[in-house]
Design a protein around this motif. Sequence first.
Motif, mmCIF file in Angstrom:
data_model
loop_
_atom_site.group_PDB
_atom_site.id
_atom_site.type_symbol
_atom_site.label_atom_id
_atom_site.label_comp_id
_atom_site.label_asym_id
_atom_site.label_seq_id
_atom_site.Cartn_x
_atom_site.Cartn_y
_atom_site.Cartn_z
ATOM 1 N N ALA A 191 0.832 -1.202 0.000
ATOM 2 C CA ALA A 191 0.000 0.000 0.000
ATOM 3 C C ALA A 191 0.866 1.252 0.000
ATOM 4 O O ALA A 191 1.897 1.307 0.660
ATOM 5 C CB ALA A 191 -0.912 -0.002 1.230
ATOM 6 N N GLY A 192 0.454 2.256 -0.750
ATOM 7 C CA GLY A 192 1.196 3.515 -0.794
ATOM 8 C C GLY A 192 0.407 4.613 -0.106
ATOM 9 O O GLY A 192 -0.686 4.401 0.405
ATOM 10 N N CYS A 193 0.973 5.808 -0.086
ATOM 11 C CA CYS A 193 0.292 6.943 0.519
ATOM 12 C C CYS A 193 0.144 8.036 -0.529
ATOM 13 O O CYS A 193 1.044 8.250 -1.339
ATOM 14 C CB CYS A 193 1.054 7.469 1.734
ATOM 15 N N GLY A 194 -0.997 8.709 -0.518
ATOM 16 C CA GLY A 194 -1.239 9.773 -1.471
ATOM 17 C C GLY A 194 -0.851 11.132 -0.915
ATOM 18 O O GLY A 194 -0.802 11.336 0.299
ATOM 19 N N THR A 195 -0.584 12.073 -1.796
ATOM 20 C CA THR A 195 -0.260 13.441 -1.395
ATOM 21 C C THR A 195 -1.147 14.400 -2.167
ATOM 22 O O THR A 195 -1.580 14.108 -3.281
ATOM 23 C CB THR A 195 1.213 13.780 -1.691
ATOM 24 N N VAL A 196 -1.443 15.535 -1.537
ATOM 25 C CA VAL A 196 -2.257 16.571 -2.150
ATOM 26 C C VAL A 196 -1.401 17.814 -2.295
ATOM 27 O O VAL A 196 -0.821 18.298 -1.322
ATOM 28 C CB VAL A 196 -3.506 16.885 -1.292
ATOM 29 N N LYS A 197 -1.323 18.334 -3.507
ATOM 30 C CA LYS A 197 -0.531 19.524 -3.757
ATOM 31 C C LYS A 197 -1.350 20.761 -3.432
ATOM 32 O O LYS A 197 -2.472 20.915 -3.882
ATOM 33 C CB LYS A 197 -0.071 19.565 -5.216
#
Length: 261
Positions: free
Chosen positions: A30-36
Amino acid sequence: MMKSAPQPHRPSLPASGLVALGLALSAALAGCGTVKTTNTARTGTEQLLLTDAWDAALSRIDFRPLTGVPVFLETQHITSVDQGWVVSSLKQAMLQQGVLLRTKADQAQWIVEARVGAYGTDQYDLLVGIPQTTIPMTITGLPAGTIPEMSLAKRTDQHGVVKMALFAYDRASGQLVWTSGTSQSKSNAKDVYVGGVGPVQSGTIRKSTEFSGMKIPVAHDLTGGLVGQPAPDFDGSQGGEAAPLPLPPSAAASDIDSFAP
């Protein structure tokens, strides 16, 4: 006839084990998302401070002596950073009080010239504790260092300051026919930290006291106003979204008639 050697028995994995194994592999992959996110060059707080102070100063200008007169608004001396808001709000205030605006000077009887004497922010900081201190290198071989700030209480108070004035003259004769006088106003935003916890935010541009953006349900906010009500301005007027201040006493009826075209 040769017989093959018996193969060793391999125990099969139960279905529940396969599910657990699949979940474990999914968790491992599982990965982690980022919000710009981006920010504007000017903060929203700064813009609110300035435009709110401008609106309060403008609400004190009495344009009623210009009622019914064809007027051209000269804005070449308005060079504030929020020029669009400033000029548009001037036109709206004049129209609401019955002034007849013209788009060209040669179509007007009077020329109204507006000027801005101050349009900016000031900031005041108060610290109870030890400010950040840089220790220079005094002994060879020992590096210089910085002692971080250690505060018991800290307050930042940012003000928006506006000063404006207008006057009108007859286009044909050049005679002065009206002056608004000088109108000044202030708005403010306060951030308070206690023991490093904060900010607790209040001020005339906010409707209530907030803690790091969350509304605090208290009876009175830190500016002295009721929660949900605009806080008083420095001169006792209401800031924020309060109703416009009552206009100053206008000229007498006979005086107003003398201004008629």
